[in-house]
Design an enzyme around this catalytic site. Structure first.
Site, short mmCIF file in Angstrom:
data_model
loop_
_atom_site.label_atom_id
_atom_site.label_comp_id
_atom_site.label_asym_id
_atom_site.label_seq_id
_atom_site.Cartn_x
_atom_site.Cartn_y
_atom_site.Cartn_z
N ASP A 240 0.94 -1.17 0.08
CA ASP A 240 -0.04 0.04 -0.13
C ASP A 240 1.05 1.13 -0.11
O ASP A 240 2.05 1.03 0.37
CB ASP A 240 -0.82 0.01 1.35
CG ASP A 240 -1.33 1.15 1.63
OD1 ASP A 240 -2.25 1.62 0.87
OD2 ASP A 240 -1.43 1.64 2.72
N ASP B 258 0.07 5.09 1.05
CA ASP B 258 -0.07 6.29 2.24
C ASP B 258 -0.09 5.27 3.68
O ASP B 258 -0.86 4.42 3.84
CB ASP B 258 -1.26 6.92 2.49
CG ASP B 258 -1.22 7.85 1.03
OD1 ASP B 258 -0.47 8.95 1.39
OD2 ASP B 258 -1.62 7.73 0.07
N ASP C 216 -1.68 -0.46 5.86
CA ASP C 216 -2.21 0.13 7.24
C ASP C 216 -3.50 0.51 7.27
O ASP C 216 -4.09 0.80 8.57
CB ASP C 216 -1.36 1.63 7.26
CG ASP C 216 -1.98 2.64 6.31
OD1 ASP C 216 -2.04 2.35 5.40
OD2 ASP C 216 -2.38 3.59 6.95
O1 LIG Z 1 -4.42 3.21 -0.41
P1 LIG Z 1 -3.54 4.24 0.24
O2 LIG Z 1 -2.30 4.53 -0.88
O3 LIG Z 1 -3.21 4.07 1.55
O4 LIG Z 1 -4.38 5.46 0.25
C1 LIG Z 1 -5.43 5.85 1.06
C2 LIG Z 1 -5.49 7.44 1.02
O5 LIG Z 1 -4.38 7.97 1.15
C3 LIG Z 1 -4.29 9.37 1.19
O6 LIG Z 1 -4.97 9.82 2.31
C4 LIG Z 1 -4.41 9.47 3.44
O7 LIG Z 1 -2.71 10.05 3.42
C5 LIG Z 1 -2.68 11.43 3.39
C6 LIG Z 1 -1.29 11.72 3.52
O8 LIG Z 1 -0.45 11.34 4.66
C7 LIG Z 1 -3.59 12.12 4.59
O9 LIG Z 1 -3.56 13.38 4.64
C8 LIG Z 1 -4.93 11.71 4.95
O10 LIG Z 1 -5.68 12.15 6.07
C9 LIG Z 1 -5.11 10.10 4.55
O11 LIG Z 1 -6.34 9.71 4.52
C10 LIG Z 1 -4.87 9.92 -0.01
O12 LIG Z 1 -4.74 11.49 -0.21
C11 LIG Z 1 -6.28 9.47 -0.20
O13 LIG Z 1 -6.90 10.04 -1.47
C12 LIG Z 1 -6.13 7.99 -0.52
O14 LIG Z 1 -7.51 7.38 -0.54
#
Ligand SMILES: O=P(O)(O)OC[C@H]1O[C@H](O[C@H]2O[C@H](CO)[C@@H](O)[C@H](O)[C@H]2O)[C@H](O)[C@@H](O)[C@@H]1O
Length: 371
Positions: A125, A127, A328
């Site tokens: 993954d 983020d 995560d």
């Molecule tokens: O599937 P992933 O790669 O884990 O993506 C899931 C979401 O990740 C991002 O948002 C998350 O991370 C951001 C940066 O650290 C944070 O600001 C936010 O609060 C988290 O939800 C991304 O911006 C989303 O669009 C994704 O869906």
């Protein structure tokens, strides 16, 4: 890694019921049904309402889910133990949790023993796994060390990134050509045709990447593109005056971030999203870390993407392959479940706090993923 699509080939299962229980909400409390899509002027519909006053029970359920998404460490520990805990106690509780979900680092030998005579296939993954969670989603960069670590892994094992972000965006952030990429929670998968297993009849679209190289695309939600774009534009419009709100278009899904919105305004965010989704019965919402994720109602998720990639690349034979998935978020649980079934592989949850999970092992944070 932009691609010029040459053909639309949706493999839709939109009529299938979705797993509403994942939200912990009874289906009757969710704002979507299985009827056909409706397009409407949502901006007008929303602006007639008084923002921030929930008009029914369902939206309050959403708000509760928003409050419990990515809560502070102390609150999670309290929920887990049912009492307030000091931070030392928190560490004890965390260590107790790792009895059930052992640290992947401490279990390295166990993993290697199981991997003997098998092909390791690695799924990551983005983020919260490769990059730390930060306030601004546009600044969620992975470190150079992390990039080198992933590059090394990919040298020896087939490695794929499966992210909720758009495929282009996550490619831009990771920047490694040697990986496979799946964006939009697995609804946008790209891989070179030469890597396709012989005899595999995956329903892919042939396309070309920016360099003009031929690629295989699998986009099971392609018919939703106009709808997603419409919802994206509407959400941008209605949230433009909510300080801190941010809407991202991830091609086959949309994210509404409220991490930087004052908590008192969360009901307004929830209300707007809720009102808009009422008009889109073929879209659903899932909760991520301080983000509402709007996605098509199709029977597809990160778990299905893992299965698809394993099969397409010729790694679906259980005996010879050991898939590992590191993630995560709640959306990663679908992938953990796929690997848990029949003890097929190992899911590794990245979490600094105890959580119920379908993963087998745990890691505390991205810095442990790097090791
Ligand atoms: O599937 P992933 O790669 O884990 O993506 C899931 C979401 O990740 C991002 O948002 C998350 O991370 C951001 C940066 O650290 C944070 O600001 C936010 O609060 C988290 O939800 C991304 O911006 C989303 O669009 C994704 O869906």
């Amino acid at each position: 890694m932009d691609v010029k699509s040459t053909k639309a080939s949706p493999i839709l299962t939109g009529s299938q019921p979705i797993n509403k229980s994942r939200l912990g909400i009874h289906s009757s409390h969710l704002p979507y049904s299985q009827s056909s899509p409706t397009y409407s002027n949502n901006i007008l519909a929303v602006s007639r309402k008084k923002p921030g006053t929930f008009d029914d029970v369902q939206s309050n359920v959403w708000l509760e889910a928003m409050r419990s998404s990515s809560p502070p460490r102390k609150k999670i520990l309290k929920d887990f133990t049912d009492e307030e805990v000091a931070s030392d106690d928190g560490d004890i509780i965390y260590r107790a949790w790792t009895i059930k979900y052992p640290s992947a680092l401490n279990s390295f030998q166990q993993i290697m023993n199981r991997a003997k005579n098998r092909k390791l296939v690695v799924f990551l993954d983005y983020d919260g796994t490769l990059s730390p969670i930060v306030d601004n989603p546009d600044r969620a960069f992975m470190s150079a060390d992390m990039r080198s670590a992933v590059k090394r892994v990919a040298k020896y094992f087939p490695t794929a990134i499966i992210s909720g972000r758009s495929r282009d965006k996550v490619y831009e952030l990771v920047g490694l050509k040697e990986l496979y990429y799946a964006g939009s929670h697995g609804m946008d998968i790209i891989f070179p045709p030469e890597d396709m297993a012989s005899g595999n009849r995956s329903n892919c679209t042939k396309s070309t990447d920016r360099q003009g190289k031929e690629v295989n695309l699998f986009q099971p939600a392609s018919e939703f593109l106009p709808m997603i774009n419409e919802v994206f534009r509407t959400l941008v419009e209605v949230t433009k005056n909510i300080k801190g709100a941010k809407v991202e278009n991830h091609k086959f899904c949309v994210s509404v971030h409220y991490r930087n919105v004052d908590e008192n305004s969360w009901p307004i965010v929830a209300q707007f999203v809720y009102d808009i989704l009422k008009d889109y019965s073929r879209l659903r919402i899932t909760h991520g870390r301080k983000v509402l994720e709007i996605r098509p109602v199709i029977d597809w998720d990160k778990g299905k993407a893992v299965e698809f990639l394993l099969e397409s690349l010729g790694f679906s034979c259980n005996q010879d392959v050991l898939p590992i998935y590191i993630g995560d978020d709640t959306t990663d649980e679908d992938a953990f479940k796929v690997l848990q079934l029949g003890n097929r592989g190992y899911g590794i949850l990245v979490s600094a706090v105890p959580k119920e999970t379908n993963a087998f092992f745990s890691l505390r944070d991205p810095s442990e993923v790097k090791i």
